[in-house]
Design a protein around this motif. Sequence first.
Motif, PDB file in Angstrom:
ATOM      1  N   MET A   4      12.762  12.800 -11.702  1.00  0.00           N
ATOM      2  CA  MET A   4      12.911  12.413 -10.298  1.00  0.00           C
ATOM      3  C   MET A   4      11.844  13.065  -9.429  1.00  0.00           C
ATOM      4  SD  MET A   4      17.024  12.454  -9.684  1.00  0.00           S
ATOM      5  CE  MET A   4      16.780  12.280  -7.907  1.00  0.00           C
ATOM      6  N   GLU A   5      11.538  14.323  -9.719  1.00  0.00           N
ATOM      7  CA  GLU A   5      10.512  15.019  -8.943  1.00  0.00           C
ATOM      8  C   GLU A   5       9.158  14.328  -9.099  1.00  0.00           C
ATOM      9  OE1 GLU A   5       8.391  19.436  -8.653  1.00  0.00           O
ATOM     10  OE2 GLU A   5      10.172  19.156  -9.911  1.00  0.00           O
ATOM     11  N   LEU A   6       8.820  13.929 -10.323  1.00  0.00           N
ATOM     12  CA  LEU A   6       7.546  13.250 -10.562  1.00  0.00           C
ATOM     13  C   LEU A   6       7.507  11.894  -9.849  1.00  0.00           C
ATOM     14  CD1 LEU A   6       4.821  12.917 -11.978  1.00  0.00           C
ATOM     15  CD2 LEU A   6       6.058  12.064 -13.988  1.00  0.00           C
ATOM     16  N   ILE A   7       8.574  11.117  -9.969  1.00  0.00           N
ATOM     17  CA  ILE A   7       8.629   9.810  -9.311  1.00  0.00           C
ATOM     18  C   ILE A   7       8.510   9.969  -7.803  1.00  0.00           C
ATOM     19  CG2 ILE A   7      10.036   7.761  -8.890  1.00  0.00           C
ATOM     20  CD1 ILE A   7       8.861   7.950 -11.711  1.00  0.00           C
ATOM     21  N   CYS A   8       9.152  10.982  -7.267  1.00  0.00           N
ATOM     22  CA  CYS A   8       9.086  11.245  -5.832  1.00  0.00           C
ATOM     23  C   CYS A   8       7.656  11.545  -5.399  1.00  0.00           C
ATOM     24  CB  CYS A   8      10.005  12.410  -5.470  1.00  0.00           C
ATOM     25  SG  CYS A   8      10.043  12.794  -3.702  1.00  0.00           S
TER      26      CYS A   8
END
Length: 298
Positions: A159-163
Amino acid sequence: MAKSISRTTARQSAIVRYSQSERVGIRSFMFSRHAIGFVMRGRKLIYSGDTAIEISSGNLFYLPSGHHCMDYIPEGGQPFEQIVVYFTPEQLNSCLTLLSMNLGLTISEHHVCDECYGRTDIVYPAWRAIRSYFTTLDRYIKDEIFASNDTAAETLKMMELICLIVSNPKCCIHGKVLENSDMMRENFKQIVQDNIFTGYSVEELALKTNRSPTSFKRDFRRQFKESPHKWMIRKRLAHARLLLISTGKSIVEIGNECNFRNTSHFIKLFKKEFALTPSVYRRQHNAEAQEKEVITAE
C-alpha cells in the motif's frame, strides 16, 4: 538468488529481493502477477523481440503479468540486486480502495505521455521518496523483520508503494497502476447508476463505493462532469418526463417514484429544467401526439 519477506511457504510472497553474482544470459520468466521493482545494483535488460529496454541501478520499473525475457548484469565486482513487489489486480483494487477511503487518494486520473504511450514495460527514474522506501524495505528483508507468515506486513508495504506512485502523476508507472484499476472505476459508475432513485446521501454513496465523501465527489465530477446532486436531479427529472408521456400516473405518483417527496419542489425543479410544469408538459405532449394521429389518419 531470491530472498523474500516471508520464510519459505507454499504461498507466493508479495515482496522479493533478488541477488545474482554472475551474469548467466537471457532467461525466460512467467509472471502470474504484475510487478513493480527497483534495481539497487547492476543493470537488467528486458527484451521485446529484437530490442531491449535497459534498467540501470536507481531506476524503477513496471512489468505486467505474462511472459518476459530478461538478463541480469552485475557490475563493479558487485552482484546484481533488485527488490520486486508483486500484486494481483484484486490486491491492487483493495489497496486503492483503502487508500481512497483513508487518505482521499485520487484513483481515476490516467497518466499518458510520449515516453510510455503504447508500452507495457515501463522504466522510470526513482525519486527520493521511492529510493528511501526501497532502502528501508531492503533493510527490513535483510533483518527478517517480516519473517513471520503474516501477510499483513506485506500488504502495508505494498500500500505504501502504491500510494507513492499514484501520488506522483508525472510517473509513467502511475498510469499503468491506474489502468489496472479499471474494474474499480466501472464498479463506481455501476453503483452510481444503480442508486439514482434511492435517495442515498453523498456520504452513503461514498461508503458504497469505498470512498471518503471528498474522494467520492471528486471522482464523481471526473466521471460525470458535474456534481452528484445536479447529475442525480437531472437523471430523475429525465425519468419523470418519460413517465409523464408514457403512463397515466399522477404528478404526485411520478414525483414519489422519482424520489421527489415534495410535489411542489418537484414541479419547481421540472419547470426549471424543461421550461414547463409537469401538467403542462403532459398536456402539450398529448396534444402534439393527437395532432400527429389526425394527420396520419388523413
